[in-house]
Scaffold this motif. Sequence first.
Motif, PDB file in Angstrom:
ATOM      1  N   PRO A  24      18.172   3.588   5.729  1.00  0.00           N
ATOM      2  CA  PRO A  24      17.995   4.725   4.910  1.00  0.00           C
ATOM      3  C   PRO A  24      18.872   4.912   3.625  1.00  0.00           C
ATOM      4  CG  PRO A  24      18.110   5.220   7.255  1.00  0.00           C
ATOM      5  CD  PRO A  24      18.392   3.870   7.060  1.00  0.00           C
ATOM      6  N   THR A  25      18.208   5.474   2.760  1.00  0.00           N
ATOM      7  CA  THR A  25      18.997   5.845   1.452  1.00  0.00           C
ATOM      8  C   THR A  25      19.048   7.085   0.857  1.00  0.00           C
ATOM      9  OG1 THR A  25      17.693   4.986  -0.162  1.00  0.00           O
ATOM     10  CG2 THR A  25      18.969   3.147   0.749  1.00  0.00           C
ATOM     11  N   ALA A  26      19.608   7.535  -0.050  1.00  0.00           N
ATOM     12  CA  ALA A  26      19.244   8.793  -0.466  1.00  0.00           C
ATOM     13  C   ALA A  26      17.898   8.908  -1.143  1.00  0.00           C
ATOM     14  CB  ALA A  26      20.501   9.266  -1.541  1.00  0.00           C
ATOM     15  N   GLY A  27      17.337   7.745  -1.756  1.00  0.00           N
ATOM     16  CA  GLY A  27      15.902   7.682  -2.303  1.00  0.00           C
ATOM     17  C   GLY A  27      14.793   7.915  -1.193  1.00  0.00           C
ATOM     18  N   THR A  28      15.244   7.470  -0.082  1.00  0.00           N
ATOM     19  CA  THR A  28      14.241   7.638   1.025  1.00  0.00           C
ATOM     20  C   THR A  28      13.800   9.006   1.366  1.00  0.00           C
ATOM     21  OG1 THR A  28      15.511   7.047   2.754  1.00  0.00           O
ATOM     22  CG2 THR A  28      14.450   5.284   1.807  1.00  0.00           C
ATOM     23  N   ALA A  29      14.773   9.923   1.306  1.00  0.00           N
ATOM     24  CA  ALA A  29      14.574  11.409   1.665  1.00  0.00           C
ATOM     25  C   ALA A  29      13.463  12.054   0.833  1.00  0.00           C
ATOM     26  CB  ALA A  29      16.045  12.004   1.516  1.00  0.00           C
ATOM     27  N   HIS A  30      13.085  11.718  -0.238  1.00  0.00           N
ATOM     28  CA  HIS A  30      12.303  12.154  -1.030  1.00  0.00           C
ATOM     29  C   HIS A  30      10.644  11.468  -0.943  1.00  0.00           C
ATOM     30  CE1 HIS A  30      15.448  14.475  -2.993  1.00  0.00           C
ATOM     31  NE2 HIS A  30      16.127  13.049  -3.139  1.00  0.00           N
ATOM     32  N   ALA A  31       9.905  12.372  -0.907  1.00  0.00           N
ATOM     33  CA  ALA A  31       8.451  11.747  -0.738  1.00  0.00           C
ATOM     34  C   ALA A  31       7.867  11.665  -2.167  1.00  0.00           C
ATOM     35  CB  ALA A  31       7.591  12.751  -0.068  1.00  0.00           C
ATOM     36  N   LEU A  32       7.076  10.671  -2.179  1.00  0.00           N
ATOM     37  CA  LEU A  32       6.283  10.211  -3.375  1.00  0.00           C
ATOM     38  C   LEU A  32       5.545  11.372  -3.848  1.00  0.00           C
ATOM     39  CD1 LEU A  32       5.359   6.569  -2.825  1.00  0.00           C
ATOM     40  CD2 LEU A  32       7.305   7.333  -4.201  1.00  0.00           C
ATOM     41  N   SER A  33       5.330  11.609  -5.304  1.00  0.00           N
ATOM     42  CA  SER A  33       4.408  12.782  -5.720  1.00  0.00           C
ATOM     43  C   SER A  33       3.123  11.888  -5.957  1.00  0.00           C
ATOM     44  CB  SER A  33       4.827  13.106  -7.083  1.00  0.00           C
ATOM     45  OG  SER A  33       5.995  13.823  -7.075  1.00  0.00           O
ATOM     46  N   SER A  34       2.069  12.477  -5.775  1.00  0.00           N
ATOM     47  CA  SER A  34       0.607  11.966  -5.806  1.00  0.00           C
ATOM     48  C   SER A  34      -0.358  12.800  -6.538  1.00  0.00           C
ATOM     49  CB  SER A  34       0.020  11.716  -4.581  1.00  0.00           C
ATOM     50  OG  SER A  34      -0.237  12.712  -3.592  1.00  0.00           O
ATOM     51  N   ARG A  35      -1.134  12.136  -7.421  1.00  0.00           N
ATOM     52  CA  ARG A  35      -2.319  12.852  -7.804  1.00  0.00           C
ATOM     53  C   ARG A  35      -3.569  12.123  -7.420  1.00  0.00           C
ATOM     54  NH1 ARG A  35       1.149  12.778 -12.929  1.00  0.00           N
ATOM     55  NH2 ARG A  35       1.830  14.769 -13.042  1.00  0.00           N
ATOM     56  N   THR A  36      -4.550  12.829  -7.068  1.00  0.00           N
ATOM     57  CA  THR A  36      -5.898  12.443  -6.703  1.00  0.00           C
ATOM     58  C   THR A  36      -6.982  12.705  -7.647  1.00  0.00           C
ATOM     59  OG1 THR A  36      -5.129  12.602  -4.270  1.00  0.00           O
ATOM     60  CG2 THR A  36      -7.538  12.345  -4.709  1.00  0.00           C
ATOM     61  N   THR A  57      -6.009   7.412  -5.647  1.00  0.00           N
ATOM     62  CA  THR A  57      -4.958   8.472  -5.474  1.00  0.00           C
ATOM     63  C   THR A  57      -3.835   7.792  -6.067  1.00  0.00           C
ATOM     64  OG1 THR A  57      -5.677   9.499  -3.362  1.00  0.00           O
ATOM     65  CG2 THR A  57      -3.232   9.457  -3.773  1.00  0.00           C
ATOM     66  N   LEU A  58      -3.075   8.238  -6.852  1.00  0.00           N
ATOM     67  CA  LEU A  58      -2.061   7.538  -7.688  1.00  0.00           C
ATOM     68  C   LEU A  58      -0.672   8.025  -7.150  1.00  0.00           C
ATOM     69  CD1 LEU A  58      -3.425   7.767 -11.411  1.00  0.00           C
ATOM     70  CD2 LEU A  58      -3.838   6.088  -9.693  1.00  0.00           C
ATOM     71  N   TYR A  59       0.049   7.166  -7.151  1.00  0.00           N
ATOM     72  CA  TYR A  59       1.608   7.892  -6.441  1.00  0.00           C
ATOM     73  C   TYR A  59       2.654   7.426  -7.797  1.00  0.00           C
ATOM     74  CZ  TYR A  59      -0.783   7.776  -2.183  1.00  0.00           C
ATOM     75  OH  TYR A  59      -1.754   7.866  -1.242  1.00  0.00           O
ATOM     76  N   SER A  60       3.857   8.182  -7.652  1.00  0.00           N
ATOM     77  CA  SER A  60       4.827   8.239  -8.659  1.00  0.00           C
ATOM     78  C   SER A  60       5.503   6.742  -8.781  1.00  0.00           C
ATOM     79  CB  SER A  60       5.763   9.367  -8.409  1.00  0.00           C
ATOM     80  OG  SER A  60       6.277   9.622  -7.222  1.00  0.00           O
ATOM     81  N   ASP A  61       5.255   6.112  -7.522  1.00  0.00           N
ATOM     82  CA  ASP A  61       6.116   4.742  -7.682  1.00  0.00           C
ATOM     83  C   ASP A  61       5.117   3.758  -8.450  1.00  0.00           C
ATOM     84  OD1 ASP A  61       4.073   4.321  -6.016  1.00  0.00           O
ATOM     85  OD2 ASP A  61       5.316   3.225  -4.310  1.00  0.00           O
ATOM     86  N   GLY A  62       4.024   3.911  -9.094  1.00  0.00           N
ATOM     87  CA  GLY A  62       3.186   3.080  -9.678  1.00  0.00           C
ATOM     88  C   GLY A  62       2.300   2.457  -8.718  1.00  0.00           C
ATOM     89  N   THR A  63       2.157   3.018  -7.738  1.00  0.00           N
ATOM     90  CA  THR A  63       1.019   2.476  -6.800  1.00  0.00           C
ATOM     91  C   THR A  63      -0.198   3.151  -6.791  1.00  0.00           C
ATOM     92  OG1 THR A  63       1.876   3.227  -4.820  1.00  0.00           O
ATOM     93  CG2 THR A  63       2.793   1.160  -5.245  1.00  0.00           C
ATOM     94  N   ALA A  64      -1.311   2.613  -6.339  1.00  0.00           N
ATOM     95  CA  ALA A  64      -2.616   3.461  -6.322  1.00  0.00           C
ATOM     96  C   ALA A  64      -3.551   2.931  -5.322  1.00  0.00           C
ATOM     97  CB  ALA A  64      -3.495   3.469  -7.798  1.00  0.00           C
ATOM     98  N   THR A  65      -4.292   3.925  -4.684  1.00  0.00           N
ATOM     99  CA  THR A  65      -5.223   3.421  -3.577  1.00  0.00           C
ATOM    100  C   THR A  65      -6.568   4.014  -4.111  1.00  0.00           C
ATOM    101  OG1 THR A  65      -4.661   5.191  -2.188  1.00  0.00           O
ATOM    102  CG2 THR A  65      -3.609   3.399  -1.779  1.00  0.00           C
ATOM    103  N   PHE A  66      -7.713   3.368  -3.386  1.00  0.00           N
ATOM    104  CA  PHE A  66      -9.008   3.657  -3.577  1.00  0.00           C
ATOM    105  C   PHE A  66      -9.766   3.854  -2.462  1.00  0.00           C
ATOM    106  CE2 PHE A  66     -13.483   2.740  -4.268  1.00  0.00           C
ATOM    107  CZ  PHE A  66     -14.054   3.616  -5.212  1.00  0.00           C
TER     108      PHE A  66
END
Length: 146
Positions: A24-36, A57-66
Motif C-alpha cells: 500500500p502507498t499513499a496513492g492507493t488510498a485514492h480511487a480513480l475518477s471515471s467518466r462514462t 468508461t474512461l478512468y483518470s489513469d488513462g485506461t478505458a473499458t467498453f
Amino acid sequence: MNRIRRTAGAAAATVALTIGLGLPTAGTAHALSSRTFSWNSPMTAGDCTMFEGARWTLYSDGTATFDGTVTSGDNNDAWLMWARVKDANGAVLGTLTNYNVQDRSDWTKFVKNLPSKTQRYRWFASGRFNARLYPLIRRMSLSKHC
C-alpha cells in the motif's frame, strides 16, 4: 534488534514486489475518477447493429473499458470501431488505443467478430489514452464499419 526488524521489513517488501502484490502507498488510498459515455440508441453499419446501452468508461489513469452488445444480419461479419475523445467544444483530443491489439497496422481499431447472424454478442474491450487528457475530456465519438 531494531536493525533486524528493518531488514525483515525490507525483505518482505522485496518479496511482495517480486510476486506482484505491491505494498500500500499513499496513492492507493485514492480511487480513480471515471467518466462514462453511453449510446442510448442503436447504431448500424452495413449489416451490423450495436444495441442501445453500449458504453465506454474512461478512468483518470488513462485506461478505458467498453461494454456493448452487437449482432449482424449476415454470418461471419465483424464490427469495427474507433473511439475518439473530445473536449467540451467537440475538438478531437485523441483516439483510444486497443489494449488487446488485433491489427498491428492500426492500434486504434477495436474488432468484434460476429460468426452467426442468429446470435447477439456481448462485447467487452479495454483501451488506453493519454491520462493527461482526462481533465479535458467531455465527449466521445465512435466511428464504425461492418
